[in-house]
Design a protein around this motif. Structure first.
Motif, PDB file in Angstrom:
ATOM      1  N   PHE A  62       0.827  -1.203   0.000  1.00  0.00           N
ATOM      2  CA  PHE A  62       0.000   0.000   0.000  1.00  0.00           C
ATOM      3  C   PHE A  62       0.861   1.253   0.000  1.00  0.00           C
ATOM      4  O   PHE A  62       0.603   2.202  -0.741  1.00  0.00           O
ATOM      5  N   MET A  63       1.890   1.275   0.834  1.00  0.00           N
ATOM      6  CA  MET A  63       2.789   2.439   0.886  1.00  0.00           C
ATOM      7  C   MET A  63       3.455   2.681  -0.460  1.00  0.00           C
ATOM      8  O   MET A  63       3.568   3.823  -0.909  1.00  0.00           O
ATOM      9  N   ALA A  64       3.884   1.611  -1.103  1.00  0.00           N
ATOM     10  CA  ALA A  64       4.521   1.745  -2.420  1.00  0.00           C
ATOM     11  C   ALA A  64       3.556   2.355  -3.434  1.00  0.00           C
ATOM     12  O   ALA A  64       3.969   3.094  -4.332  1.00  0.00           O
ATOM     13  N   HIS A  65       2.276   2.086  -3.281  1.00  0.00           N
ATOM     14  CA  HIS A  65       1.265   2.632  -4.186  1.00  0.00           C
ATOM     15  C   HIS A  65       0.915   4.084  -3.839  1.00  0.00           C
ATOM     16  O   HIS A  65       0.752   4.925  -4.720  1.00  0.00           O
ATOM     17  N   LEU A  66       0.794   4.372  -2.531  1.00  0.00           N
ATOM     18  CA  LEU A  66       0.333   5.688  -2.099  1.00  0.00           C
ATOM     19  C   LEU A  66       1.414   6.756  -2.126  1.00  0.00           C
ATOM     20  O   LEU A  66       1.168   7.888  -2.569  1.00  0.00           O
ATOM     21  N   LEU A  67       2.607   6.441  -1.630  1.00  0.00           N
ATOM     22  CA  LEU A  67       3.642   7.465  -1.459  1.00  0.00           C
ATOM     23  C   LEU A  67       3.951   8.270  -2.716  1.00  0.00           C
ATOM     24  O   LEU A  67       4.082   9.497  -2.628  1.00  0.00           O
ATOM     25  N   PRO A  68       4.066   7.657  -3.888  1.00  0.00           N
ATOM     26  CA  PRO A  68       4.339   8.475  -5.070  1.00  0.00           C
ATOM     27  C   PRO A  68       3.235   9.490  -5.386  1.00  0.00           C
ATOM     28  O   PRO A  68       3.475  10.479  -6.070  1.00  0.00           O
ATOM     29  N   ILE A  87       3.559  14.309   2.812  1.00  0.00           N
ATOM     30  CA  ILE A  87       4.510  13.402   3.461  1.00  0.00           C
ATOM     31  C   ILE A  87       5.010  14.019   4.764  1.00  0.00           C
ATOM     32  O   ILE A  87       5.059  13.358   5.801  1.00  0.00           O
ATOM     33  N   THR A  88       5.360  15.283   4.718  1.00  0.00           N
ATOM     34  CA  THR A  88       5.839  15.984   5.911  1.00  0.00           C
ATOM     35  C   THR A  88       4.766  16.041   6.978  1.00  0.00           C
ATOM     36  O   THR A  88       5.044  15.835   8.170  1.00  0.00           O
ATOM     37  N   ARG A  89       3.525  16.293   6.601  1.00  0.00           N
ATOM     38  CA  ARG A  89       2.430  16.373   7.569  1.00  0.00           C
ATOM     39  C   ARG A  89       2.204  15.040   8.274  1.00  0.00           C
ATOM     40  O   ARG A  89       2.001  15.006   9.495  1.00  0.00           O
ATOM     41  N   VAL A  90       2.235  13.941   7.530  1.00  0.00           N
ATOM     42  CA  VAL A  90       2.069  12.620   8.149  1.00  0.00           C
ATOM     43  C   VAL A  90       3.227  12.349   9.101  1.00  0.00           C
ATOM     44  O   VAL A  90       3.019  11.939  10.250  1.00  0.00           O
ATOM     45  N   TYR A  91       4.443  12.585   8.636  1.00  0.00           N
ATOM     46  CA  TYR A  91       5.623  12.358   9.486  1.00  0.00           C
ATOM     47  C   TYR A  91       5.563  13.220  10.744  1.00  0.00           C
ATOM     48  O   TYR A  91       5.791  12.730  11.848  1.00  0.00           O
ATOM     49  N   ASP A  92       5.262  14.498  10.577  1.00  0.00           N
ATOM     50  CA  ASP A  92       5.224  15.411  11.724  1.00  0.00           C
ATOM     51  C   ASP A  92       4.166  14.999  12.739  1.00  0.00           C
ATOM     52  O   ASP A  92       4.403  15.075  13.956  1.00  0.00           O
TER      53      ASP A  92
END
Length: 80
Positions: free
Chosen positions: A39-45, A52-57
């Motif tokens: 799923f991550m491989a599909h969503l991240l791009p 990405i920064t908002r999720v990480y933060d």
């Protein structure tokens, strides 16, 4: 070793907003599905740099707010 057993055994409502217990179970289910490699491989791009920064933060904020340094290393990083 990382494990995602809850998602394989969960038989609850999978709904949010019913009660605290169901909310917690639903969050575990969603996060375990969310973090699957495929799923991550599909969503991240598809995510912007800002997303990405908002999720990480958000995750980083919650970890540091609610875990001691020892808990962070022992439970999250599993390096102690």
């Amino acid at each position: 070793m990382d494990t995602h057993q809850f998602v394989h055994n969960y038989e609850g409502a999978g709904a949010f907003g019913l009660d605290r217990e169901t909310d917690e179970e639903t969050l575990i289910f969603y996060l375990q599905k969310f973090s699957e490699d495929k799923f991550m491989a599909h969503l991240l791009p598809k995510l912007s740099n800002e997303e990405i920064t908002r999720v990480y933060d958000l995750v980083n904020h919650l970890i540091h707010k609610h875990l001691s340094e020892e808990e962070y290393h022992r439970i999250f990083l599993k390096d102690r």
